[in-house]
Scaffold this active site. Structure first.
Site, PDB file in Angstrom:
ATOM      1  CE  LYS A 239     -11.762  -0.323  -9.407  1.00 53.25           C
ATOM      2  NZ  LYS A 239     -10.462  -1.282  -8.474  1.00 53.25           N
TER       3      LYS A 239
ATOM      4  CB  THR B 153     -16.951  -0.333  -8.193  1.00 50.90           C
ATOM      5  OG1 THR B 153     -18.017  -0.150  -8.538  1.00 50.90           O
ATOM      6  CG2 THR B 153     -16.384   0.159  -9.865  1.00 50.90           C
ATOM      7  CG  ASP B 154     -22.262  -1.212  -8.416  1.00 50.18           C
ATOM      8  OD1 ASP B 154     -21.359  -0.194  -7.656  1.00 50.18           O
ATOM      9  OD2 ASP B 154     -23.600  -0.746  -7.613  1.00 50.18           O
ATOM     10  CD  GLU B 155     -20.073   3.922  -7.972  1.00 50.27           C
ATOM     11  OE1 GLU B 155     -19.006   4.469  -9.265  1.00 50.27           O
ATOM     12  OE2 GLU B 155     -19.455   4.666  -7.418  1.00 50.27           O
TER      13      GLU B 155
ATOM     14  CE1 TYR C 127     -13.440   3.799  -8.048  1.00 52.55           C
ATOM     15  CE2 TYR C 127     -15.841   4.040  -8.236  1.00 52.55           C
ATOM     16  CZ  TYR C 127     -14.669   2.826  -7.965  1.00 52.55           C
ATOM     17  OH  TYR C 127     -15.072   1.817  -7.767  1.00 52.55           O
TER      18      TYR C 127
ATOM     19  CG  ASP D   1      -2.268   1.036   1.190  1.00 51.25           C
ATOM     20  OD1 ASP D   1      -3.323   0.106   1.283  1.00 51.25           O
ATOM     21  OD2 ASP D   1      -2.158   1.757   1.170  1.00 51.25           O
TER      22      ASP D   1
ATOM     23  CG  ASP E 293       2.754   4.215  -6.819  1.00 52.18           C
ATOM     24  OD1 ASP E 293       2.299   3.874  -6.663  1.00 52.18           O
ATOM     25  OD2 ASP E 293       2.521   5.590  -7.108  1.00 52.18           O
TER      26      ASP E 293
HETATM   27  P1  NAD Z   1      -9.478   3.109  -0.402  1.00 51.26           P
HETATM   28  O1  NAD Z   1     -10.047   4.599  -0.872  1.00 51.26           O
HETATM   29  O2  NAD Z   1     -10.778   2.850   1.036  1.00 51.26           O
HETATM   30  O3  NAD Z   1      -8.818   1.805  -0.241  1.00 51.26           O
HETATM   31  C1  NAD Z   1      -7.714   2.131  -1.404  1.00 51.26           C
HETATM   32  C2  NAD Z   1      -6.984   1.986  -0.661  1.00 51.26           C
HETATM   33  O4  NAD Z   1      -5.103   2.166  -1.967  1.00 51.26           O
HETATM   34  C3  NAD Z   1      -5.128   2.873   0.196  1.00 51.26           C
HETATM   35  O5  NAD Z   1      -5.622   2.154   1.643  1.00 51.26           O
HETATM   36  C4  NAD Z   1      -4.801   3.564  -0.391  1.00 51.26           C
HETATM   37  O6  NAD Z   1      -3.795   4.083   0.351  1.00 51.26           O
HETATM   38  C5  NAD Z   1      -4.072   2.048  -1.830  1.00 51.26           C
HETATM   39  N1  NAD Z   1      -3.384   2.960  -2.545  1.00 51.26           N
HETATM   40  C6  NAD Z   1      -3.997   3.785  -3.257  1.00 51.26           C
HETATM   41  N2  NAD Z   1      -3.453   4.381  -5.105  1.00 51.26           N
HETATM   42  C7  NAD Z   1      -2.843   3.517  -4.717  1.00 51.26           C
HETATM   43  C8  NAD Z   1      -1.143   3.083  -5.195  1.00 51.26           C
HETATM   44  N3  NAD Z   1      -0.977   4.007  -6.075  1.00 51.26           N
HETATM   45  N4  NAD Z   1      -0.245   2.187  -4.728  1.00 51.26           N
HETATM   46  C9  NAD Z   1      -0.509   1.806  -3.472  1.00 51.26           C
HETATM   47  N5  NAD Z   1      -1.645   1.724  -3.041  1.00 51.26           N
HETATM   48  C10 NAD Z   1      -2.433   2.550  -3.086  1.00 51.26           C
HETATM   49  O7  NAD Z   1     -10.885   1.985  -1.263  1.00 51.26           O
HETATM   50  P2  NAD Z   1     -11.627   1.112  -0.629  1.00 51.26           P
HETATM   51  O8  NAD Z   1     -13.095   1.621  -0.775  1.00 51.26           O
HETATM   52  O9  NAD Z   1     -11.046  -0.065   0.014  1.00 51.26           O
HETATM   53  O10 NAD Z   1     -11.832   0.246  -2.208  1.00 51.26           O
HETATM   54  C11 NAD Z   1     -10.597  -0.803  -2.663  1.00 51.26           C
HETATM   55  C12 NAD Z   1     -11.178  -1.208  -3.466  1.00 51.26           C
HETATM   56  O11 NAD Z   1     -12.760  -1.877  -4.121  1.00 51.26           O
HETATM   57  C13 NAD Z   1     -11.042  -0.146  -5.137  1.00 51.26           C
HETATM   58  O12 NAD Z   1     -10.536  -1.477  -6.243  1.00 51.26           O
HETATM   59  C14 NAD Z   1     -12.689  -0.288  -5.236  1.00 51.26           C
HETATM   60  O13 NAD Z   1     -12.734  -0.213  -6.707  1.00 51.26           O
HETATM   61  C15 NAD Z   1     -12.807  -1.461  -4.827  1.00 51.26           C
HETATM   62  N6  NAD Z   1     -14.952  -0.929  -4.376  1.00 51.26           N
HETATM   63  C16 NAD Z   1     -15.244  -0.251  -4.065  1.00 51.26           C
HETATM   64  C17 NAD Z   1     -16.256  -0.349  -3.290  1.00 51.26           C
HETATM   65  C18 NAD Z   1     -17.247   0.997  -1.836  1.00 51.26           C
HETATM   66  O14 NAD Z   1     -18.141   0.566  -1.572  1.00 51.26           O
HETATM   67  N7  NAD Z   1     -16.160   1.232  -1.346  1.00 51.26           N
HETATM   68  C19 NAD Z   1     -17.271  -0.996  -3.900  1.00 51.26           C
HETATM   69  C20 NAD Z   1     -16.659  -2.064  -4.881  1.00 51.26           C
HETATM   70  C21 NAD Z   1     -15.417  -1.922  -4.824  1.00 51.26           C
HETATM   71  O1  DAU Z   2     -21.405   1.692  -6.544  1.00 55.93           O
HETATM   72  C1  DAU Z   2     -19.953   1.000  -5.570  1.00 55.93           C
HETATM   73  C2  DAU Z   2     -18.974   2.205  -5.159  1.00 55.93           C
HETATM   74  O2  DAU Z   2     -19.701   3.075  -4.287  1.00 55.93           O
HETATM   75  C3  DAU Z   2     -17.322   1.736  -5.007  1.00 55.93           C
HETATM   76  O3  DAU Z   2     -16.947   1.492  -6.357  1.00 55.93           O
HETATM   77  C4  DAU Z   2     -16.672   3.459  -4.402  1.00 55.93           C
HETATM   78  O4  DAU Z   2     -15.315   3.086  -4.659  1.00 55.93           O
HETATM   79  C5  DAU Z   2     -17.364   3.745  -3.203  1.00 55.93           C
HETATM   80  O5  DAU Z   2     -17.262   5.363  -2.875  1.00 55.93           O
HETATM   81  C6  DAU Z   2     -19.053   4.387  -3.879  1.00 55.93           C
HETATM   82  O6  DAU Z   2     -19.258   5.418  -4.390  1.00 55.93           O
HETATM   83  P1  DAU Z   2     -20.427   5.717  -4.654  1.00 55.93           P
HETATM   84  O7  DAU Z   2     -20.353   7.936  -5.313  1.00 55.93           O
HETATM   85  O8  DAU Z   2     -22.123   5.463  -4.958  1.00 55.93           O
HETATM   86  O9  DAU Z   2     -19.993   5.904  -2.535  1.00 55.93           O
HETATM   87  P2  DAU Z   2     -20.251   7.687  -2.037  1.00 55.93           P
HETATM   88  O10 DAU Z   2     -20.848   6.993  -0.755  1.00 55.93           O
HETATM   89  O11 DAU Z   2     -19.611   9.224  -2.103  1.00 55.93           O
HETATM   90  O12 DAU Z   2     -21.972   8.237  -2.356  1.00 55.93           O
HETATM   91  C7  DAU Z   2     -23.071   7.588  -2.383  1.00 55.93           C
HETATM   92  C8  DAU Z   2     -24.280   8.006  -2.815  1.00 55.93           C
HETATM   93  O13 DAU Z   2     -24.541   9.171  -1.059  1.00 55.93           O
HETATM   94  C9  DAU Z   2     -24.409   8.498  -3.888  1.00 55.93           C
HETATM   95  O14 DAU Z   2     -25.323   8.918  -4.752  1.00 55.93           O
HETATM   96  C10 DAU Z   2     -23.867  10.228  -3.273  1.00 55.93           C
HETATM   97  C11 DAU Z   2     -24.199  10.841  -2.010  1.00 55.93           C
HETATM   98  N1  DAU Z   2     -24.170  11.625  -1.876  1.00 55.93           N
HETATM   99  C12 DAU Z   2     -22.461  11.111  -1.378  1.00 55.93           C
HETATM  100  C13 DAU Z   2     -21.938  11.466  -0.410  1.00 55.93           C
HETATM  101  C14 DAU Z   2     -20.538  11.783   0.120  1.00 55.93           C
HETATM  102  C15 DAU Z   2     -24.077  12.327  -1.035  1.00 55.93           C
HETATM  103  O15 DAU Z   2     -26.052  12.617  -1.299  1.00 55.93           O
HETATM  104  N2  DAU Z   2     -22.909  13.288  -0.101  1.00 55.93           N
HETATM  105  C16 DAU Z   2     -22.676  13.182   0.148  1.00 55.93           C
HETATM  106  O16 DAU Z   2     -21.924  14.296   1.068  1.00 55.93           O
END
Ligand code: NAD
Ligand code: DAU
Length: 354
Positions: free
Chosen positions: A162, A132-134, A158, A31, A57
């Site tokens: 992905k 991700t589903d996005e 984003y 990380d 990195d």
């Molecule tokens: P996060 O942003 O919390 O964590 C990302 C981590 O990656 C951090 O620890 C950061 O330091 C590390 N990182 C970033 N750039 C890097 C680099 N160049 N080299 C090495 N490390 C690096 O993300 P998360 O929410 O834990 O998501 C993890 C994975 O799951 C991602 O690939 C994201 O697309 C995917 N994902 C997230 C969600 C969600 O809801 N959070 C849902 C579906 C998929």
């Molecule tokens: O669907 C999976 C994705 O979910 C992951 O791939 C992403 O890494 C993760 O960040 C997340 O994306 P979203 O954009 O859906 O998550 P976020 O928590 O930013 O926002 C969730 C929803 O809430 C979205 O419709 C935007 C809205 N939102 C978000 C923030 C930060 C608000 O209404 N107010 C806010 O301040």
């Protein structure tokens, strides 16, 4: 030994903690520790010889080659990414660098390492890409949920980055035979999530007496999955997934954002009523919408259940309660992540949005 990237972030750290709770196979955790990576989350593993942390990195090919040669992992779990949609809108460059170039560099390093393996070791190797589903874009209210055959239609920098990384992973299977697996998961929530994301941001702002920003009309829909369930699904895919295949992972929990925020407010009203006695929902503020905001995501997680036997264990209600309790009980962790960079993001991103 397994190699995890992004294991200091939200989902990666939950994965590493769960992995070492349930078994003894060591982890090398790679990380870069960006703003989203937090060494504090891994503090319980400080004296655990099964956990090796490497601040590297994923774009650094030479460092990756050394890690592969030294630790000889049987599998890669690739979580590292820039993950916040709003940040991808204000600064897309980092997303292309880490999510596209970084994944490409990981694939190249893994391919070189895998080519050098022989017999059973080569056959057993896996590269699991966490996506991700996005990538599937946005649904109308009555559209069927995304399945594994839904065409890609990413709408934000984003999700486009992905999607690009998913395509590279697919190409490495078809072209080079690299034994890959891809998972596409919906919105996660739970412990250790960085409070730029909706759920932790709402909890932390509510407790601090601040506004609870809801974008647009609050009717955008997401499918929510407890992070421990996502980690269990990934372990299942690693163990039983068919090579080159993709698996959708979701919680069967579609919710409008405004309903999520109301649920959080009601749970906080019960567990930690505000000192004034006013309901937290009074702090909700509708603010300017996210540009290009996807209206609805929904995941059809039938395939992973039918073929691999995984289903979420938590309901939205049990998962949300656990999550709220965790944030109430972990104020030190929150204090650690809500300084510096976080304050700057909150001040600039939400300035003048109301
Ligand atoms: P996060 O942003 O919390 O964590 C990302 C981590 O990656 C951090 O620890 C950061 O330091 C590390 N990182 C970033 N750039 C890097 C680099 N160049 N080299 C090495 N490390 C690096 O993300 P998360 O929410 O834990 O998501 C993890 C994975 O799951 C991602 O690939 C994201 O697309 C995917 N994902 C997230 C969600 C969600 O809801 N959070 C849902 C579906 C998929
Ligand atoms: O669907 C999976 C994705 O979910 C992951 O791939 C992403 O890494 C993760 O960040 C997340 O994306 P979203 O954009 O859906 O998550 P976020 O928590 O930013 O926002 C969730 C929803 O809430 C979205 O419709 C935007 C809205 N939102 C978000 C923030 C930060 C608000 O209404 N107010 C806010 O301040």
């Amino acid at each position: 030994m397994i190699l995890v990237t992004g294991g200091a972030g939200f989902i990666g750290a939950n994965f590493v903690l769960d992995w070492l709770r349930d078994g003894d196979e060591p982890v090398v955790n790679v990380d870069k520790l960006t703003y989203a990576g937090n060494a504090e989350t891994l503090a319980p593993l400080a004296n655990d010889s099964r956990h090796i942390f490497a601040r590297v990195d994923i774009c650094d090919r030479a460092a990756l080659d050394t890690l592969f040669a030294t630790h000889r992992p049987r599998a890669v779990l690739h979580f590292a990414a820039e993950s916040h949609v709003d940040r991808s809108i204000s600064g897309p460059g980092e997303f292309v660098q880490t999510n596209v170039v970084g994944t490409f560099t990981m694939l190249e390093a893994a391919r070189a390492y895998w080519n050098g393996l022989a017999g059973g070791e080569k056959e057993a190797f896996r590269f699991l890409h966490v996506s991700t589903d996005e990538v599937f874009g946005s649904l109308e209210a009555t559209d069927p949920a995304f399945n594994e055959r839904t065409p890609y239609a990413p709408n934000s920098p984003y999700s486009a980055s992905k999607a690009a990384s998913d395509h590279l992973v697919r190409a490495y299977f078809h072209t080079y035979g690299l034994p890959v697996l891809t998972t596409n998961c919906s919105n996660n929530y739970g412990p250790y999530q960085f409070p730029e994301k909706l759920i932790p941001l709402t909890i932390i702002n509510a407790l601090a007496g601040k506004a609870l920003p809801v974008y647009g009309d609050g009717k955008n829909v997401r499918d929510w999955l407890y992070v421990g369930d996502h980690c269990a699904a990934i372990r299942t895919v690693l163990q039983k997934g068919a090579l080159g295949e993709t698996y959708n992972i979701g919680g069967w929990n579609e919710k409008a954002n405004i309903d999520v925020v109301h649920t959080l407010c009601a749970t906080l009203d019960e567990l930690r009523p505000s000192s004034s006695g006013a309901p937290y929902a009074k702090q909700i503020e509708f603010v300017k919408d996210r540009p290009g905001h996807d209206r609805r995501y929904a995941i059809d997680a039938t395939r992973i259940e039918r073929e691999l036997g995984w289903r979420p264990a938590e309901t939205f209600e049990t998962g949300m309660r656990k999550t709220v309790r965790w944030y109430l009980e972990n104020s030190e962790w929150i204090a650690g992540v809500t300084s510096g960079n976080y304050r700057h993001w909150m001040e600039t991103h939400y300035a003048g949005q109301a």
